[in-house]
Design an enzyme around this catalytic site. Structure first.
Site, PDB file in Angstrom:
ATOM      1  N   ASN A  40     -12.314  -2.126  -0.967  1.00 26.76           N
ATOM      2  CA  ASN A  40     -13.244  -2.766  -0.033  1.00 26.76           C
ATOM      3  C   ASN A  40     -14.475  -3.360  -0.713  1.00 26.76           C
ATOM      4  OD1 ASN A  40     -14.473  -0.373  -0.664  1.00 26.76           O
ATOM      5  ND2 ASN A  40     -14.837   0.291   1.437  1.00 26.76           N
TER       6      ASN A  40
ATOM      7  N   ASP B  21      -1.191  -7.189  -1.990  1.00 22.15           N
ATOM      8  CA  ASP B  21      -0.115  -6.710  -1.126  1.00 22.15           C
ATOM      9  C   ASP B  21      -0.236  -7.355   0.254  1.00 22.15           C
ATOM     10  OD1 ASP B  21      -2.562  -5.050  -1.053  1.00 22.15           O
ATOM     11  OD2 ASP B  21      -1.531  -3.964   0.547  1.00 22.15           O
TER      12      ASP B  21
ATOM     13  N   ASN C  52      -8.947  -5.551   3.339  1.00 22.06           N
ATOM     14  CA  ASN C  52     -10.349  -5.334   2.959  1.00 22.06           C
ATOM     15  C   ASN C  52     -10.720  -5.984   1.631  1.00 22.06           C
ATOM     16  OD1 ASN C  52     -10.934  -3.855   5.271  1.00 22.06           O
ATOM     17  ND2 ASN C  52     -10.304  -1.923   4.336  1.00 22.06           N
TER      18      ASN C  52
ATOM     19  N   HIS D  65      -0.588  -0.630  -2.307  1.00 25.60           N
ATOM     20  CA  HIS D  65      -1.852  -1.377  -2.301  1.00 25.60           C
ATOM     21  C   HIS D  65      -2.216  -1.870  -3.705  1.00 25.60           C
ATOM     22  CE1 HIS D  65      -4.665  -2.526   0.701  1.00 25.60           C
ATOM     23  NE2 HIS D  65      -5.602  -1.614   0.522  1.00 25.60           N
TER      24      HIS D  65
END
Length: 198
Positions: free
Chosen positions: A78, A103, A124, A20
């Protein structure tokens, strides 16, 4: 006109090597090339580098070189839109001059794709940026991480490290993604797509 290059990821050493966090890895590489270190401007909830980019490369002050702000969020994924919105407002940067490196599950590892706009595909970080900018019309450098094997939860997959066997390829891909960002800013999206969306 100033450019904002945002590398998505989660803050802190726990997350640093995760799939991520490839966005952070790419902006780290751009900062390394520029010979600059990140600092945390007051109230921006991010770490940034201000540099120049032109045909002579990043970090080189030359005629025609564009101002570029590199950004790593100090918020969790997020809430990525919070620092992006703050930096865009502070530097008066239009969405058309924002590049987000992130990603992408739906692209195989060792593949890149560049585009402007489109959905957030469950990401997100992208969803938050779209909410704070009021548009999704910013450039994305989509760094393929592939889907998890078997029935592994994608959430666990993105929050795990690349295996040792992929470390060399990871370095190569981070380098390529940094090249793609430079080409996108210097020569435009079609030129960058022609080279990297193979």
């Amino acid at each position: 006109m100033t450019w904002l290059v945002v590398g998505l990821g989660n803050p802190g050493p726990t997350y640093a090597g995760h799939r991520h966090n490839v966005g952070h890895m790419v902006v780290d590489e751009l900062a390394r090339r520029a010979g600059e270190s990140f600092s945390a401007p007051r109230g921006m909830r991010s770490e940034t580098v201000e540099t120049r980019l032109g045909s002579a490369g990043i970090g080189v002050v030359a005629p025609g070189a564009e101002k570029v702000v590199l950004c790593k969020s100090r918020t969790y994924m997020n809430e990525s839109g919070v620092p992006v919105g703050k930096l865009a407002a502070f530097h008066r940067i239009e969405p058309s001059h924002i590049v987000v490196v992130h990603d992408e599950l739906d692209i195989d590892f060792t593949q890149l794709r560049l585009k402007v706009g489109g959905g957030d595909n469950g990401h997100n970080g992208l969803r938050s940026i779209r909410a704070h900018l009021g548009t999704g019309d910013f450039a994305r450098v989509r760094f393929g991480i592939g889907r998890p094997p078997g029935r592994q939860d994608p959430a666990d997959w993105v929050l795990s490290n690349f295996p040792a066997a992929q470390r060399t390829d990871l370095e190569i891909e981070v380098d390529r993604a940094a090249d793609a960002v430079e080409l996108l800013i210097n020569d435009g999206l079609p030129a960058a797509q022609n080279r990297y969306n193979s």
